[in-house]
Design a protein around this motif. Sequence first.
Motif, PDB file in Angstrom:
ATOM      1  N   MET A 290       0.939  -1.087  -0.094  1.00  0.00           N
ATOM      2  CA  MET A 290       0.116  -0.050  -0.120  1.00  0.00           C
ATOM      3  C   MET A 290       0.846   1.076   0.198  1.00  0.00           C
ATOM      4  N   MET A 291       1.811   1.274   0.759  1.00  0.00           N
ATOM      5  CA  MET A 291       2.977   2.279   0.896  1.00  0.00           C
ATOM      6  C   MET A 291       3.458   2.511  -0.731  1.00  0.00           C
TER       7      MET A 291
ATOM      8  N   HIS B 295       2.357   1.850  -3.136  1.00  0.00           N
ATOM      9  CA  HIS B 295       1.246   2.197  -4.149  1.00  0.00           C
ATOM     10  C   HIS B 295       1.079   3.514  -4.046  1.00  0.00           C
ATOM     11  N   ALA B 296       1.087   4.076  -2.807  1.00  0.00           N
ATOM     12  CA  ALA B 296       0.812   5.414  -2.432  1.00  0.00           C
ATOM     13  C   ALA B 296       1.874   6.306  -3.083  1.00  0.00           C
ATOM     14  N   THR B 297       3.343   5.829  -2.699  1.00  0.00           N
ATOM     15  CA  THR B 297       4.153   6.517  -3.399  1.00  0.00           C
ATOM     16  C   THR B 297       4.449   6.704  -5.037  1.00  0.00           C
TER      17      THR B 297
ATOM     18  N   ALA C  38       1.805   6.408  -6.793  1.00  0.00           N
ATOM     19  CA  ALA C  38       0.805   7.241  -7.186  1.00  0.00           C
ATOM     20  C   ALA C  38       1.425   8.818  -7.280  1.00  0.00           C
ATOM     21  N   GLY C  39       1.842   9.150  -6.099  1.00  0.00           N
ATOM     22  CA  GLY C  39       2.327  10.694  -6.085  1.00  0.00           C
ATOM     23  C   GLY C  39       3.346  10.642  -7.354  1.00  0.00           C
TER      24      GLY C  39
ATOM     25  N   VAL D 135      -2.630   1.286  -9.609  1.00  0.00           N
ATOM     26  CA  VAL D 135      -2.394   2.597  -8.963  1.00  0.00           C
ATOM     27  C   VAL D 135      -3.082   3.520  -9.281  1.00  0.00           C
TER      28      VAL D 135
ATOM     29  N   ARG E 289      -6.902   2.977  -8.410  1.00  0.00           N
ATOM     30  CA  ARG E 289      -7.407   3.112  -6.784  1.00  0.00           C
ATOM     31  C   ARG E 289      -7.019   4.506  -6.314  1.00  0.00           C
ATOM     32  N   SER E 290      -6.287   5.246  -7.072  1.00  0.00           N
ATOM     33  CA  SER E 290      -5.962   6.792  -6.366  1.00  0.00           C
ATOM     34  C   SER E 290      -6.880   7.679  -6.978  1.00  0.00           C
TER      35      SER E 290
END
Length: 766
Positions: free
Chosen positions: A502-503, A505-507, A509-510, A561, A564-565
Amino acid sequence: MTTPESASESRLPTGGLVPVLVAVWANIGVLVWMLIRDADDVRWGYVGGPFALAAATYAGHRVVRVAELPRPVRVFWRRMEIAAAALTITAIITLARANNNTGMSPWVAVPMLVGVGWLMTAFLGLPGPRRTALHWLRGILDTLTIAIASGLIFWYVVLDLAPAGTSLANKVVAAVVGVGGVLLLVVVGKAAAAPETVVHPAALRVLTTGPITCVAGTILLIAGGELSRLALSVLALPLTGAAICIGAYLQCRALNQPSQLSFPARSVFNMLPFVAVVATAGLVITVSAQDMTARQRVVIIGALLITGCVVARQLLSLRENTMALRGIRRQQDELERLALSDNLTGLPNRTRFLVAIGERLEAEMPVTAVLIDVDDFKMINDTIGPAAGDQLLFQVSQRLRDRCTAGEMPARLGGDEFAVLLPDGDPVAAEAAVNRLLLALADPFRVGEQQLLLHASAGIAIADTGEGADEVLRNADIAMYAAKESGKASFVRFEPRMRDEMMNHATLAGELRNGIARGELRLLYQPVFDLVTGRLHGCEALVRWQHPVRGFVSPGEFIPVAERSGLIVPLGAWVLREACEQMAQWRSQFGDGAVEAVNVNVAVRQLRSASFVDEVAAVLSDTGLTSRDVILEVTESSVVDGWQVQETLQGLHDMGVRLALDDFGTGQSSLSLLRAFPVDVLKLDKSFVDGIADGADRGRLAVAAAVAQLAEYLQLKAVAEGIENQEQLDRLRDMGYRYGQGFHMAKPLPAADCGALMAADPVNAA
């Protein structure tokens, strides 16, 4: 299959009633001896004490051995075990010295005081509400008041009634033990009246028997008659042992019950400081009447009357405060109910659920959070309407409430998200409980005249050391999304790697957001050929990302990604405009030699937007293309997403934009979609093309042939995806497929290379 109940019971040690039975029979034996006693030999009356207190020591040790015991409870019962052991020594010494009528000797008093001290330490060490400096000061003053008053009463009243010849040492020991018993009674009473403690309240109330017998025994041992002195002497320690055994048994039975929020009850022990003042006043009057002159007595009595008035005034104020506090508590209860419960279902809400997790974590008790989300509820709610949707959610809450067992707490977190707190840390028991809950939701629901079949996805998170309530719930949420991604209608247990993913994916996404802004993405074009003529017929726009640090990032990595984002919306808008601008260039450069249309994949989030039709129209207008120059590809799961998507697709169809159903044949409702969906192109999924050449898989052959015949009958264009060799191409063309794409004919190409194919001679399709 292991259930939470069986798993909980398996943690309790066996033989729970044995210490209780031993202690009870020890007390019964003492009572029987009282009826048939021998006045010359009282030793047999003291035999019950060592047995009852030895059983109490074992009972305390038994509680400490319970698996997964919260630390505060373990510390409390460890101290109770030590106290019982010290009192066991007291009972043995008392038995040995039973026939020596020497009163309260230091040999008996020292281990008794050690036991009383450990009992007091156990109760003082219980966790409770945060104590301020004012609370500590008030407690110290109350303690001093009670200690001084009880000391004076013992010295001037109880010890005055002691038999002639009682030594000063025995009197001092008796007074110290008696005062210690009174203070212990206050400490135990206050703890027993506070239900927010982690130790079971019923067990604490039973334990008040110990200090009560200690005080009564000390008084009667010094000042009582022969029979009463004897009765309390032989029964005080056995009764204390029985109380500890029963309290330990009740604690074992209650270990797996979740803690509840409650307010501490008003305790009768809060009145003891006032009782102490009144008793001291009476003592002063009595003593002063013996030794002072009349004038001095008047002054003393007047001062004491003033003290009595002040005490009475304080009691009236206390009563008024108590009444006001009860009203405030009733309001607090109502506000708490409103703040901590869900209005629609009556279940605890997210706040209450997090509080319950936090309470168990703070008490170092095992806890498992289960997050349950109704699959495709948005589509159901859009179909049946919000009012019927609320009825459905209420029925879901009732199913969960009914199927939860003792100790499990269901909650509604919001929307179609529910949660259940399991008072267990065993993975097998947790998965069995989730299976039970999901099966409860699998039976049809009746809403009005409609019968609906639901399924749900669940995530399981077992609390780990050092985690907070928010983190536990977040882990359950991560696991629940993993269950949805794995196919829905299932559950997944959280693993730490999921948080890392998840982290990541978040990275990513940014970085993807920055990549779109910095122009790091580019389009390749997968040619679509006419399988009969070999000419280039169309092309499908495929996005690629060349990261400045990571290098090439696969679409299979960044597209999920983006979905989801929510970045799939700006990404899809960029792809649509870029592909249309490229199509306009090809039209300008090659005229009629350009491809018929460019295919662009569209995500479900784009189709949910009410402005997407206007966005497509604006792009076509800006690039000078017509609606026939672009084909939008959608998946079957997108089509069945809800009424908003259907309206968008109908609007695009009415505008003249052709629609292609991608990966056709892999869904569960493909044929029914063709009736409701304004489709123009069917794209046979690659999974049906693989292995079609050798004819070994008759199932694939049958599906591929049926799709070709269906497209011909419905006058739709059929395109085969993933052609990798000439044998596959020949077989598909023989089946009636006019168009196809795949690595055998051309890989995804840059725009310039794709343009070169438009200018080149037809590819030999023979």
